[in-house]
Motif scaffolding. Sequence first.
Motif, mmCIF file in Angstrom:
data_model
loop_
_atom_site.group_PDB
_atom_site.id
_atom_site.type_symbol
_atom_site.label_atom_id
_atom_site.label_comp_id
_atom_site.label_asym_id
_atom_site.label_seq_id
_atom_site.Cartn_x
_atom_site.Cartn_y
_atom_site.Cartn_z
ATOM 1 N N TRP A 22 0.829 -1.207 0.000
ATOM 2 C CA TRP A 22 0.000 0.000 0.000
ATOM 3 C C TRP A 22 0.869 1.265 0.000
ATOM 4 O O TRP A 22 0.496 2.289 -0.582
ATOM 5 N N ILE A 25 1.827 1.803 -3.637
ATOM 6 C CA ILE A 25 0.703 2.315 -4.426
ATOM 7 C C ILE A 25 0.471 3.798 -4.153
ATOM 8 O O ILE A 25 0.259 4.601 -5.082
ATOM 9 N N LEU A 26 0.520 4.186 -2.853
ATOM 10 C CA LEU A 26 0.306 5.597 -2.508
ATOM 11 C C LEU A 26 1.381 6.493 -3.124
ATOM 12 O O LEU A 26 1.096 7.585 -3.634
ATOM 13 N N LYS A 28 3.095 5.853 -5.780
ATOM 14 C CA LYS A 28 2.927 5.827 -7.237
ATOM 15 C C LYS A 28 1.867 6.828 -7.693
ATOM 16 O O LYS A 28 2.045 7.519 -8.714
ATOM 17 N N PHE A 29 0.747 6.906 -6.910
ATOM 18 C CA PHE A 29 -0.336 7.795 -7.317
ATOM 19 C C PHE A 29 -0.170 9.223 -6.786
ATOM 20 O O PHE A 29 -0.760 10.152 -7.324
ATOM 21 N N GLU A 30 0.621 9.395 -5.717
ATOM 22 C CA GLU A 30 0.847 10.730 -5.176
ATOM 23 C C GLU A 30 2.338 10.931 -4.926
ATOM 24 O O GLU A 30 2.789 11.000 -3.779
ATOM 25 N N LYS A 34 5.597 11.863 -1.375
ATOM 26 C CA LYS A 34 6.456 10.702 -1.121
ATOM 27 C C LYS A 34 7.133 10.756 0.255
ATOM 28 O O LYS A 34 7.153 9.778 1.002
#
Length: 291
Positions: A22, A25-26, A28-30, A34
């Motif tokens: 998770w 994924i977070l 990658k999308f935001e 980071k």
Amino acid sequence: MRKALFLFYFLFFYAITQLLWWGFILIKFEPDRKGMIIGEGLIFFLIFIWGAFRLKKHVRREHENNQQQQNFLLAITHELKSPLASVKLYIQTILKRDLDREQQKVFLSNSLKDIERLDDLVENVLLTTKLENRAYQLPKEVFNMTELVEQVIDRLQKNACKSQVIKADLDEDIEIKADKFAITNVITNLVENAVKYSPPCATVSVNLNKQGQNLLFSVADHGEGIPDDEKKLIFNKFYRVGSEATRKTKGTGLGLYIVKTVLQKHNASIRVKDNKPSGSIFEVTFENYAS
């Protein structure tokens, strides 16, 4: 226990895997967040690791406590059954056979020893139950401790082998204000342990001496001694030195727990030292014992 540990490790690694997934994924999308995601993830990760290993430690401790309680039940069952069977056999022999008076006296004397052993065991269990109740206050009275130690030694000397020597060095007429029943139990447990863990017919030394405002009671044996890493553990409830496979002496693991707890309630201390060339010395100090 193995199944529980397997399930624990499986869930632990599953949770770590999900956390990393998770987090990936977070990021990658935001990607702009980071740093925050990694920082919060690390904090959560550390808290999760700490909690998981605390849980594992608790589960292991509960397993050890359950094992000790099972060992205690087995030990106390044996401790009760053995003297009862012995007394029953002695009485049956007296009733069924035409024994002379001397033989009857020997059998009755041996039966009395077994009954005294049962009495000590029951006293240990009863006192443990009382000590578990934090609200329980030990009733204190003034009594002659020198006479009390002499009585305990006399009784245990009779239960030892004929050539066994329990050497006593006792100051005369020492009076102390304490719970007589509980202190009797302390003295009995310490002297009995010294006899039990010493080689056959070895010398056991019992001392009771004044040291200024303090009173020193000590018991020294010439057994195998106690390893340094176990000296603190022996006062834990149900704990016994050695492993169940190698332990040969009888016992329930309550004696030294009672000793430590009773002494704490009397503001007294106990320490274990190595005896030379072998064995252990249990040293009890009653501070301001006359007050």
